[in-house]
Design an enzyme around this catalytic site. Structure first.
Site, PDB file in Angstrom:
ATOM      1  N   GLU A 109       1.066   3.996   1.934  1.00 23.18           N
ATOM      2  CA  GLU A 109       1.665   4.395   3.207  1.00 23.18           C
ATOM      3  C   GLU A 109       2.816   3.455   3.565  1.00 23.18           C
ATOM      4  O   GLU A 109       3.868   3.893   4.027  1.00 23.18           O
ATOM      5  CB  GLU A 109       0.609   4.372   4.325  1.00 23.18           C
ATOM      6  CG  GLU A 109      -0.587   5.256   4.074  1.00 23.18           C
ATOM      7  CD  GLU A 109      -1.750   4.569   3.353  1.00 23.18           C
ATOM      8  OE1 GLU A 109      -2.882   5.030   3.524  1.00 23.18           O
ATOM      9  OE2 GLU A 109      -1.517   3.575   2.632  1.00 23.18           O
ATOM     10  N   CYS A 154      -2.190  -0.498   7.296  1.00 22.69           N
ATOM     11  CA  CYS A 154      -1.499   0.797   7.309  1.00 22.69           C
ATOM     12  C   CYS A 154      -1.707   1.548   8.615  1.00 22.69           C
ATOM     13  O   CYS A 154      -0.800   2.230   9.096  1.00 22.69           O
ATOM     14  CB  CYS A 154      -1.928   1.632   6.113  1.00 22.69           C
ATOM     15  SG  CYS A 154      -1.399   0.871   4.558  1.00 22.69           S
ATOM     16  N   CYS A 156      -5.892   1.893   5.762  1.00 23.60           N
ATOM     17  CA  CYS A 156      -6.653   0.666   6.020  1.00 23.60           C
ATOM     18  C   CYS A 156      -6.461   0.178   7.446  1.00 23.60           C
ATOM     19  O   CYS A 156      -5.385   0.297   8.021  1.00 23.60           O
ATOM     20  CB  CYS A 156      -6.257  -0.424   5.019  1.00 23.60           C
ATOM     21  SG  CYS A 156      -4.559  -1.006   5.197  1.00 23.60           S
ATOM     22  N   HIS A 200       0.845  -1.185   0.000  1.00 24.51           N
ATOM     23  CA  HIS A 200       0.000   0.000   0.000  1.00 24.51           C
ATOM     24  C   HIS A 200       0.887   1.245   0.000  1.00 24.51           C
ATOM     25  O   HIS A 200       2.074   1.184   0.327  1.00 24.51           O
ATOM     26  CB  HIS A 200      -0.906   0.006   1.222  1.00 24.51           C
ATOM     27  CG  HIS A 200      -2.049  -0.949   1.120  1.00 24.51           C
ATOM     28  ND1 HIS A 200      -3.097  -0.941   2.008  1.00 24.51           N
ATOM     29  CD2 HIS A 200      -2.320  -1.930   0.227  1.00 24.51           C
ATOM     30  CE1 HIS A 200      -3.970  -1.875   1.673  1.00 24.51           C
ATOM     31  NE2 HIS A 200      -3.509  -2.503   0.601  1.00 24.51           N
TER      32      HIS A 200
END
Length: 174
Positions: free
Chosen positions: A63, A108, A98, A61
């Protein structure tokens, strides 16, 4: 970070536009949101790291990529990245971080919380473009989880349509 665009201090929309431009680098897929993230030292207005969905291997992801790249640049394990972050580090992300991952990776939100190191270290503020739609995880509690931990969560208005259009490219639309 070299070759950083010049963005005026506290220009939240400018940083969100940069995050959106990063999200556009992610290949469209039906199983991922295309998200961009920018890690910034708000005290010096320096971009520390950037990331976008799937930039690094292993279904990453945005981040996660930004934090992983920063920890690598500072030669510390990912789990210790909070110990080397400047005291005024903030995170800009096009979509709410998330709370749940279906692919075995650490969510994250947990990565952000993991940066907290004493009173000074870690990400203290997260600027977000849009809430996560209910497509993959219904009722993402990322915002409430961050706020419960004392992290300031701020919605940056103005790019919602563009962010959602970019994030869902590759998805089937009814």
């Amino acid at each position: 970070m070299d070759n950083s665009p010049h963005i005026t201090p506290l220009d939240h929309l400018g940083y969100m536009r940069l995050a959106l431009s990063l999200a556009e680098k992610c290949p469209p897929k039906p199983t991922n949101y295309r998200v961009g993230a920018v890690l910034v030292d708000e005290g010096t207005n320096q971009i520390l790291s950037t990331g976008f969905t799937l930039e690094l291997p292993d279904n990453t992801h945005a981040e996660q990529c930004a934090l992983r790249k920063y920890s690598s640049a500072k030669n510390v394990p990912e789990e210790a990245v909070g110990s080397v972050l400047p005291t005024q580090t903030v995170l800009y992300t096009t979509m709410e971080p998330c709370q749940t991952r279906s692919a075995g990776n650490t969510p994250c939100v947990e990565r952000i919380l993991g940066t907290i190191s004493g009173e000074d270290g870690g990400i203290k503020t997260v600027y977000v473009g849009v809430k996560e739609p209910d497509t993959f995880v219904v009722g993402n509690a990322g915002q409430s989880r961050l706020e419960q931990a004392g992290i300031v969560y701020i919605h940056v208005p103005g790019l919602e349509q563009e962010i959602l259009h970019t994030a869902t490219a590759g998805h089937r639309h009814p």
